[in-house]
Write a protein that holds these residues in place. Structure first.
Motif, PDB file in Angstrom:
ATOM      1  N   GLU A   1     -29.789 -35.762  47.428  1.00  0.00           N
ATOM      2  CA  GLU A   1     -31.064 -36.132  46.319  1.00  0.00           C
ATOM      3  C   GLU A   1     -32.188 -36.352  47.004  1.00  0.00           C
ATOM      4  O   GLU A   1     -32.293 -37.627  47.307  1.00  0.00           O
ATOM      5  N   VAL A   2     -33.476 -35.761  46.670  1.00  0.00           N
ATOM      6  CA  VAL A   2     -34.519 -36.035  47.287  1.00  0.00           C
ATOM      7  C   VAL A   2     -35.659 -35.879  46.308  1.00  0.00           C
ATOM      8  O   VAL A   2     -35.749 -35.198  45.467  1.00  0.00           O
ATOM      9  N   ASN A   3     -36.527 -36.997  46.297  1.00  0.00           N
ATOM     10  CA  ASN A   3     -37.745 -37.063  45.386  1.00  0.00           C
ATOM     11  C   ASN A   3     -38.941 -36.626  46.046  1.00  0.00           C
ATOM     12  O   ASN A   3     -39.316 -37.543  47.033  1.00  0.00           O
ATOM     13  N   TRP A   4     -39.344 -35.448  45.876  1.00  0.00           N
ATOM     14  CA  TRP A   4     -40.445 -34.914  46.776  1.00  0.00           C
ATOM     15  C   TRP A   4     -41.939 -35.538  46.351  1.00  0.00           C
ATOM     16  O   TRP A   4     -42.902 -35.330  47.050  1.00  0.00           O
ATOM     17  N   ASP A   5     -41.965 -36.280  45.276  1.00  0.00           N
ATOM     18  CA  ASP A   5     -43.389 -36.725  44.858  1.00  0.00           C
ATOM     19  C   ASP A   5     -43.722 -38.125  45.640  1.00  0.00           C
ATOM     20  O   ASP A   5     -42.707 -39.028  45.471  1.00  0.00           O
ATOM     21  N   PRO A   6     -44.564 -38.061  46.389  1.00  0.00           N
ATOM     22  CA  PRO A   6     -44.783 -39.222  47.189  1.00  0.00           C
ATOM     23  C   PRO A   6     -45.601 -40.326  46.270  1.00  0.00           C
ATOM     24  O   PRO A   6     -45.794 -41.713  47.045  1.00  0.00           O
ATOM     25  N   ARG A   7     -45.974 -39.853  45.304  1.00  0.00           N
ATOM     26  CA  ARG A   7     -46.823 -41.204  44.546  1.00  0.00           C
ATOM     27  C   ARG A   7     -46.034 -42.205  44.098  1.00  0.00           C
ATOM     28  O   ARG A   7     -45.056 -42.041  43.662  1.00  0.00           O
ATOM     29  N   PRO A   8     -46.732 -43.703  44.160  1.00  0.00           N
ATOM     30  CA  PRO A   8     -47.851 -43.654  44.531  1.00  0.00           C
ATOM     31  C   PRO A   8     -47.824 -44.115  46.142  1.00  0.00           C
ATOM     32  O   PRO A   8     -46.868 -44.650  46.678  1.00  0.00           O
ATOM     33  N   TRP A   9     -49.089 -43.644  46.815  1.00  0.00           N
ATOM     34  CA  TRP A   9     -49.058 -43.901  48.299  1.00  0.00           C
ATOM     35  C   TRP A   9     -49.317 -45.330  48.647  1.00  0.00           C
ATOM     36  O   TRP A   9     -50.212 -45.871  47.705  1.00  0.00           O
ATOM     37  N   LYS A  10     -48.810 -45.757  49.813  1.00  0.00           N
ATOM     38  CA  LYS A  10     -49.368 -47.090  49.842  1.00  0.00           C
ATOM     39  C   LYS A  10     -49.954 -47.521  51.216  1.00  0.00           C
ATOM     40  O   LYS A  10     -49.514 -46.787  52.330  1.00  0.00           O
ATOM     41  N   GLU A  11     -50.893 -48.351  51.268  1.00  0.00           N
ATOM     42  CA  GLU A  11     -51.509 -48.825  52.487  1.00  0.00           C
ATOM     43  C   GLU A  11     -51.636 -50.129  52.664  1.00  0.00           C
ATOM     44  O   GLU A  11     -51.564 -50.857  51.876  1.00  0.00           O
ATOM     45  N   LYS A  12     -50.890 -50.781  53.969  1.00  0.00           N
ATOM     46  CA  LYS A  12     -50.840 -51.914  54.258  1.00  0.00           C
ATOM     47  C   LYS A  12     -52.030 -52.483  55.011  1.00  0.00           C
ATOM     48  O   LYS A  12     -52.386 -51.824  55.960  1.00  0.00           O
ATOM     49  N   PHE A  13     -52.361 -53.711  54.852  1.00  0.00           N
ATOM     50  CA  PHE A  13     -53.583 -54.424  55.531  1.00  0.00           C
ATOM     51  C   PHE A  13     -53.177 -55.863  55.845  1.00  0.00           C
ATOM     52  O   PHE A  13     -52.390 -56.518  55.099  1.00  0.00           O
ATOM     53  N   PHE A  14     -53.204 -56.057  57.273  1.00  0.00           N
ATOM     54  CA  PHE A  14     -52.804 -57.329  57.690  1.00  0.00           C
ATOM     55  C   PHE A  14     -54.045 -58.248  58.276  1.00  0.00           C
ATOM     56  O   PHE A  14     -53.988 -58.923  58.723  1.00  0.00           O
ATOM     57  N   GLU A  15     -55.224 -58.072  57.267  1.00  0.00           N
ATOM     58  CA  GLU A  15     -56.491 -58.776  57.525  1.00  0.00           C
ATOM     59  C   GLU A  15     -56.970 -58.961  56.263  1.00  0.00           C
ATOM     60  O   GLU A  15     -57.051 -58.112  55.379  1.00  0.00           O
ATOM     61  N   GLY A  16     -57.526 -60.211  56.060  1.00  0.00           N
ATOM     62  CA  GLY A  16     -58.056 -60.409  54.868  1.00  0.00           C
ATOM     63  C   GLY A  16     -58.989 -61.527  54.637  1.00  0.00           C
ATOM     64  O   GLY A  16     -59.602 -61.873  55.862  1.00  0.00           O
ATOM     65  N   TYR A  17     -59.001 -62.372  53.552  1.00  0.00           N
ATOM     66  CA  TYR A  17     -59.975 -63.431  53.453  1.00  0.00           C
ATOM     67  C   TYR A  17     -61.431 -62.963  53.937  1.00  0.00           C
ATOM     68  O   TYR A  17     -62.157 -63.600  54.572  1.00  0.00           O
ATOM     69  N   ASN A  18     -61.532 -61.997  53.410  1.00  0.00           N
ATOM     70  CA  ASN A  18     -63.022 -61.280  53.446  1.00  0.00           C
ATOM     71  C   ASN A  18     -63.423 -60.420  52.237  1.00  0.00           C
ATOM     72  O   ASN A  18     -62.720 -60.274  51.307  1.00  0.00           O
ATOM     73  N   THR A  19     -64.632 -59.963  52.301  1.00  0.00           N
ATOM     74  CA  THR A  19     -65.203 -59.186  51.175  1.00  0.00           C
ATOM     75  C   THR A  19     -65.142 -57.681  51.491  1.00  0.00           C
ATOM     76  O   THR A  19     -65.958 -57.588  52.587  1.00  0.00           O
ATOM     77  N   TYR A  20     -64.730 -56.733  50.862  1.00  0.00           N
ATOM     78  CA  TYR A  20     -64.697 -55.380  51.107  1.00  0.00           C
ATOM     79  C   TYR A  20     -65.263 -54.448  49.942  1.00  0.00           C
ATOM     80  O   TYR A  20     -65.354 -54.888  48.831  1.00  0.00           O
ATOM     81  N   ARG A  21     -65.563 -53.507  50.306  1.00  0.00           N
ATOM     82  CA  ARG A  21     -65.721 -52.094  49.088  1.00  0.00           C
ATOM     83  C   ARG A  21     -65.127 -51.031  49.468  1.00  0.00           C
ATOM     84  O   ARG A  21     -64.749 -50.735  50.696  1.00  0.00           O
ATOM     85  N   LEU A  22     -64.976 -50.176  48.625  1.00  0.00           N
ATOM     86  CA  LEU A  22     -64.182 -48.956  48.608  1.00  0.00           C
ATOM     87  C   LEU A  22     -65.268 -47.963  48.356  1.00  0.00           C
ATOM     88  O   LEU A  22     -65.883 -47.710  47.371  1.00  0.00           O
ATOM     89  N   ASP A  23     -65.332 -46.906  49.220  1.00  0.00           N
ATOM     90  CA  ASP A  23     -66.156 -45.720  49.358  1.00  0.00           C
ATOM     91  C   ASP A  23     -65.130 -44.353  48.859  1.00  0.00           C
ATOM     92  O   ASP A  23     -64.463 -44.117  49.785  1.00  0.00           O
ATOM     93  N   ILE A  24     -65.075 -44.090  47.509  1.00  0.00           N
ATOM     94  CA  ILE A  24     -64.289 -43.058  47.193  1.00  0.00           C
ATOM     95  C   ILE A  24     -64.892 -41.767  47.227  1.00  0.00           C
ATOM     96  O   ILE A  24     -65.863 -41.684  46.383  1.00  0.00           O
ATOM     97  N   HIS A  25     -64.047 -40.720  47.513  1.00  0.00           N
ATOM     98  CA  HIS A  25     -64.744 -39.229  47.485  1.00  0.00           C
ATOM     99  C   HIS A  25     -63.575 -38.431  46.640  1.00  0.00           C
ATOM    100  O   HIS A  25     -62.588 -38.412  47.101  1.00  0.00           O
ATOM    101  N   SER A  26     -64.034 -37.750  45.553  1.00  0.00           N
ATOM    102  CA  SER A  26     -62.948 -36.761  45.066  1.00  0.00           C
ATOM    103  C   SER A  26     -63.526 -35.623  44.461  1.00  0.00           C
ATOM    104  O   SER A  26     -64.698 -35.631  44.094  1.00  0.00           O
TER     105      SER A  26
END
Length: 419
Positions: free
Chosen positions: A247-272
């Motif tokens: 049995e396979v679930n083809w829906d990949p959502r939610p996708w996950k991204e792992k980050f091993f650096e932090g303690y900083n300030t970031y912003r996201l530039d989103i294009h849709s």
């Protein structure tokens, strides 16, 4: 002095002047000067008096940072220079620990929609695992429909993840048939759109792009449904090479991204483009779980992961050489593997494949470890199986990934020896 000598001297002087006025500036890029600065300074210093230095900043091209930080300003003025040097030193603000309450970000800035070429870029990570070593909790959520640049996001943790999902229109890839033209009823128009979504994680202080993320495999709802347009259920059953139903679930959502650096300030530039909505959850380790739970449970905090990996492999070989159809060997054997392996193959499927390998005459005597790796909830062993078949001994290289699943290190692959 003869007339010819005078002409030679005049020509030589002209050549020197041409070299000084035209050739030297072209080569050196400096302003042409007939009188050296050393001589001109002797006369200029006599008439120079410095009583007071007044200056004003009237430069429309000058811009100051607008990242809501405070700066220490120092001004350096030299009486021998016509320039004013202004140095801005940002004041370092210590990032406070997160108390576990969700953070609400101010509205981001919508960006202009633009045409983005359709491309597929894999965001494959070397080690991908099901669960982190500690429980994650949503730190903040970014949602919308259109492209935007978010406000700065301060991450008070070394490790963090982004879980993101995209919703698409129902009739996304079905061509839309427009009405017939009254002038020419034979002419009809078909149109279809291709959705697009990506985001970049940018260091807000340095403007460095940390990572550019595009959903692996693109945005294709027909693939997500599993039946490629023949049904609505995202779960379906397929047959393996050996005829087993998986049995396979083809829906990949939610996708996950792992980050091993932090303690900083970031912003996201989103294009849709051409999507119904998107949602990005930034998840951090739960502060409550960090206080109540060690990085590992039970024996995990008494031994290093490398020694645990070795113990698991020794136990795997011991069970392999026993009878896996009997209890408790069957249950103990299945407990060695992650829930991802068991979901894809099932406990009976794993034992069936192992028994087929045993029936082919593969007798495993040892797993020789070359080196090991572990970080947070991920790890692996690199080494070789030492095995025998029909009186001959073989060495087969095999890399074994591990994952912390429900608090225990488990194998994230079913090792099969191919020959």
């Amino acid at each position: 002095m003869e007339k010819r000598d005078i002409i030679v001297i005049v020509v030589a002087i002209l050549i020197v002047l041409i070299m000084a006025m035209y050739i030297k500036p072209l080569v050196t890029g400096k302003e042409a000067k007939l009188i050296p600065d050393e001589i001109s300074n002797i006369f200029s210093q006599k008439n120079e008096t410095v009583e007071e230095v007044n200056f004003s900043i009237n430069n429309s091209n000058m811009s100051l940072p607008s990242d809501n930080q405070t700066y220490n300003t120092s001004v350096n003025v030299s009486s021998n220079e016509s320039e004013v040097n202004i140095t801005l030193t940002p004041t370092v603000t210590q990032i406070q620990p997160w108390n576990g309450s969700p953070v609400v970000l101010p509205p981001g800035n919508l960006t202009q929609q633009g045409m983005v070429p359709r491309e597929y870029v894999s965001s494959y990570q070397r080690y991908s695992f099901m669960e982190p070593a500690v429980q994650l909790k949503t730190y903040t959520t970014i949602s919308g429909k259109y492209s935007q640049t978010t406000s700065p996001i301060t991450i008070p943790s070394k490790y963090w993840e982004i879980w993101y999902t995209v919703e698409l229109p129902e009739d996304l890839q079905n061509p839309m048939l427009e009405e017939q033209s009254e002038d020419d009823p034979k002419v009809q128009s078909l149109s279809a759109v291709n959705p697009y979504f990506e985001f970049s994680v940018i260091n807000a202080e340095t403007n460095q792009v940390i990572r550019r993320v595009i959903p692996p495999g693109g945005l294709d709802p027909k693939v997500w449904k599993g039946t490629f347009g023949r049904g609505e259920d995202s779960k379906t059953t397929i047959l393996s090479e050996k005829g087993d139903e998986i049995e396979v679930n083809w829906d990949p959502r939610p996708w996950k991204e792992k980050f091993f650096e932090g303690y900083n300030t970031y912003r996201l530039d989103i294009h849709s483009r051409f999507i119904t909505s998107y949602s990005l959850d930034i998840k951090l380790p739960d502060p409550v779980s960090l206080e109540k739970t060690d990085v590992s449970k039970n024996d995990l905090n008494r031994s290093t992961p490398s020694s645990i990996f070795r113990q698991i492999m020794d136990y795997f070989i011991m069970l392999y050489n026993g009878d896996l159809t009997l209890e408790p060997n069957k249950t103990e054997f299945c407990n060695l593997f992650s829930s991802e392996v068991l979901k894809n193959r099932g406990c009976d499927g794993c034992i069936r494949e192992i028994n087929q390998m045993k029936s082919s005459g593969v007798n495993i005597s040892e797993y020789k470890i070359d080196n090991s790796f572990y970080r947070l909830n991920e790890g692996n062993l690199k080494g070789s199986f030492i095995w025998e078949r029909n009186g001959s001994e073989y060495v087969t290289s095999h890399e074994i990934p591990f994952v912390i699943d429900s608090g225990y290190w488990k194998m994230d692959i079913l090792p099969i020896i191919r020959f």
